[in-house]
Design an enzyme around this catalytic site. Structure first.
Site, mmCIF file in Angstrom:
data_model
loop_
_atom_site.group_PDB
_atom_site.id
_atom_site.type_symbol
_atom_site.label_atom_id
_atom_site.label_comp_id
_atom_site.label_asym_id
_atom_site.label_seq_id
_atom_site.Cartn_x
_atom_site.Cartn_y
_atom_site.Cartn_z
ATOM 1 N N GLY A 318 105.833 66.607 77.692
ATOM 2 C CA GLY A 318 106.569 65.669 76.847
ATOM 3 C C GLY A 318 107.736 66.657 76.404
ATOM 4 O O GLY A 318 108.796 66.125 76.391
ATOM 5 N N TRP A 321 110.145 67.033 79.238
ATOM 6 C CA TRP A 321 110.886 65.668 79.463
ATOM 7 C C TRP A 321 112.132 65.457 79.032
ATOM 8 O O TRP A 321 113.132 64.796 79.333
ATOM 9 C CB TRP A 321 110.063 64.505 79.208
ATOM 10 C CG TRP A 321 110.450 63.037 79.338
ATOM 11 C CD1 TRP A 321 110.560 62.146 80.504
ATOM 12 C CD2 TRP A 321 111.231 62.351 78.229
ATOM 13 N NE1 TRP A 321 111.135 61.286 80.372
ATOM 14 C CE2 TRP A 321 111.639 61.118 79.024
ATOM 15 C CE3 TRP A 321 111.519 62.593 77.028
ATOM 16 C CZ2 TRP A 321 112.253 60.139 78.299
ATOM 17 C CZ3 TRP A 321 112.133 61.530 76.421
ATOM 18 C CH2 TRP A 321 112.575 60.560 76.998
ATOM 19 N N HIS A 322 112.223 66.039 77.442
ATOM 20 C CA HIS A 322 113.382 65.882 76.728
ATOM 21 C C HIS A 322 114.553 66.765 77.269
ATOM 22 O O HIS A 322 115.630 66.484 76.907
ATOM 23 C CB HIS A 322 113.147 66.373 75.299
ATOM 24 C CG HIS A 322 112.356 65.421 74.702
ATOM 25 N ND1 HIS A 322 111.102 65.211 74.625
ATOM 26 C CD2 HIS A 322 112.833 64.329 73.764
ATOM 27 C CE1 HIS A 322 110.668 64.443 73.791
ATOM 28 N NE2 HIS A 322 111.777 63.630 73.243
ATOM 29 N N GLY A 323 114.049 68.006 77.897
ATOM 30 C CA GLY A 323 115.208 68.936 78.320
ATOM 31 C C GLY A 323 114.463 70.245 79.128
ATOM 32 O O GLY A 323 113.618 70.566 78.966
ATOM 33 N N PHE A 479 119.297 63.579 77.020
ATOM 34 C CA PHE A 479 117.574 63.749 77.665
ATOM 35 C C PHE A 479 117.657 62.915 78.976
ATOM 36 O O PHE A 479 116.476 62.684 79.567
ATOM 37 C CB PHE A 479 116.702 63.488 76.724
ATOM 38 C CG PHE A 479 116.755 63.983 75.535
ATOM 39 C CD1 PHE A 479 117.150 65.484 75.307
ATOM 40 C CD2 PHE A 479 116.728 63.786 74.262
ATOM 41 C CE1 PHE A 479 117.273 66.278 74.485
ATOM 42 C CE2 PHE A 479 117.032 64.607 73.242
ATOM 43 C CZ PHE A 479 117.105 65.984 73.270
#
Length: 479
Positions: A318, A321-323, A479
């Site tokens: 997770g 997923w943001h960066g 993102f």
């Protein structure tokens, strides 16, 4: 194009809504698709092709999964779809990161390896790829039908209110709404009010506290204890009002078009545990990770140690997923570790009765946000050191000349709004006979009128603020 811009507010949105409402219901998906593609192409026309190719790929694979769902070939097609979608995300979002990390292991950089190019991150790719993935998995599980019109599915993937920064939608939740949905003046007015509230969150609060956060993180090696804490708190507030503001605007736009989207925030800064925080923060992502990743890994069905490992894995992924940055890996590890500790100790079940649970949870979230905001791990640890007093109480006194009274006051106002929002949010100003007031009477027109006037004033102030400030994209666009 961003929602908080004059082009969107006074050109794109009025033209789109006029055309949308003049179009027969059967053809409204074509208007949504054309408007969404125009909205996306305003950024870069070339990456619109990637969105279209991803949509066509997911739609075609979904048809094959449905056709062979009860046979081995169906699972093969599912893996083709998952690998294909993740491949698109992996190449455009993570290839630079992997090359840089590999070069760093060799003591050089990408150019030292002879790589003189960088891939541009397509805006919104994390959101539309996750929506395509959820569709394929839901078709395999039998939770979504694959008999949708191509235009409806394409409009779902590209739906411009949430295309850039969510909430992450699932086709199974919207497929009936694409077939038939209600359009009413009341729903449109509710959507407009929600949109204006989100605009005010972004323009009046998030953008106002941003300079204080930028000052602290931009001078991480020189800030003192006071400014480091002020900057971290400012970013904590900025991120919430920026992202929840976008979600409010997206949900409001959806209502104006007759759609009901999932809620994405539920007062996360009243959480008394990290487990509760993830039930309230970015809810659509939390549920996506739970339903499609955590459960697929075994959830809590394979013993305690496996459960803790699954929590850590999900939160690290997770974070990524943001960066594509090691800061997000550390942020994911921090939250995954806290979730595992709470699961092991049973803290979440008894946190509501502990007076210290709220401040401790907020502190834990704040510590995580520091690394989330940092450009690299060095900057993150410099802020942590400053928060512990490494640079003294005040740090470089020159920096305080850049701290404005407005930013300090509005940071305090934003904190006050965070405290008051859940308390006022439970009040029903739109009471009807189905939702009577406390004394059993029907709705109070004066209260309704007061709220309507308040929302209009917020909208007017937001538009005036837009006219005087420079371009400020939403944080989650990256993102």
């Amino acid at each position: 194009m961003v929602f908080s811009s004059e082009v969107f507010l006074f050109l794109f949105l009025p033209l789109f809504l006029a055309l949308y409402y003049l179009t027969p219901d059967r053809a409204k998906s074509y208007v949504i698709l054309a408007g969404s593609y125009a909205f996306y192409a305003w950024w870069r026309v070339d990456f619109l092709g990637l969105l279209i190719l991803t949509t066509g790929f997911a739609y075609g694979v979904g048809q094959q999964i449905d056709r062979h769902r009860h046979r081995r070939a169906g699972k093969v097609w599912l893996w083709v779809g998952v690998i294909g979608c993740l491949g698109v995300l992996g190449i455009f979002k993570y290839l630079n990161f992997f090359l840089d990390s590999f070069a760093a292991l060799l003591g050089t950089d990408a150019e030292g390896l002879g790589i003189h190019w960088r891939l541009i991150l397509p805006i919104g790719i994390s959101f539309y790829v996750f929506q395509a993935l959820s569709y394929l998995i839901d078709v395999w599980r039998g939770d979504a039908r694959a008999n949708a019109r191509l235009v409806d599915f394409a409009a779902f993937i590209a739906l411009f209110p949430q295309l850039i920064a969510g909430p992450i939608l699932r086709y199974k939740d919207l497929e009936d709404q694409f077939r038939s949905r209600t359009h009413s003046a009341e729903m449109f007015a509710d959507g407009m009010a929600r949109f204006l509230i989100g605009l005010a969150k972004k323009v009046i609060l998030a953008d106002a506290v941003a300079p204080l956060a930028d000052l602290a993180f931009g001078n991480s090696g020189e800030v003192g204890l006071a400014l480091a804490w002020a900057g971290a708190i400012a970013y904590m507030l900025q991120l919430y009002f920026d992202f929840s503001g976008y979600s409010d605007m997206a949900i409001g736009l959806g209502k104006m078009m007759g759609f009901t989207f999932v809620e994405n925030f539920r007062f996360p800064y009243v959480s008394r545990s990290i487990t509760e925080f993830w039930r309230r923060w970015h809810i659509s992502l939390s549920k996506w990770l739970r339903d499609y990743l955590y459960i697929s890994l075994g959830g809590n069905r394979r013993g305690r140690l496996r459960t803790y490992g699954n929590l850590m894995t999900v939160m690290v992924l997770g974070g990524l997923w943001h960066g594509a940055n090691w800061t997000f890996v550390l942020w994911g590890l921090w939250h995954g570790g806290l979730l595992a500790v709470e699961r092991a100790t049973g803290h979440d079940r008894r946190a509501s009765g502990l007076p210290w649970a709220l401040p401790v949870t907020l502190l834990a979230v704040l510590i995580g946000w520091v690394m989330f905001r940092a450009e690299d791990m060095t900057q993150g640890f410099e802020i942590y050191a400053a928060m512990l007093g490494a640079n003294g109480l005040w740090g470089d006194p020159i920096l305080w000349l850049e701290v404005t009274r407005e930013s300090l006051v509005l940071t305090a106002v934003a904190a006050l709004v965070c405290w008051a929002e859940p308390r006022f949010g439970v009040l029903r100003f739109d009471r009807t006979p189905d939702h009577p007031s406390a004394d059993g009477t029907a709705a109070v027109p004066v209260a309704q009128a007061a709220v309507s006037v308040g929302v209009i004033v917020l909208g007017a102030v937001s538009v005036m603020k837009l006219a005087e400030q420079s371009f400020s994209p939403f944080l989650y666009f990256q993102f």
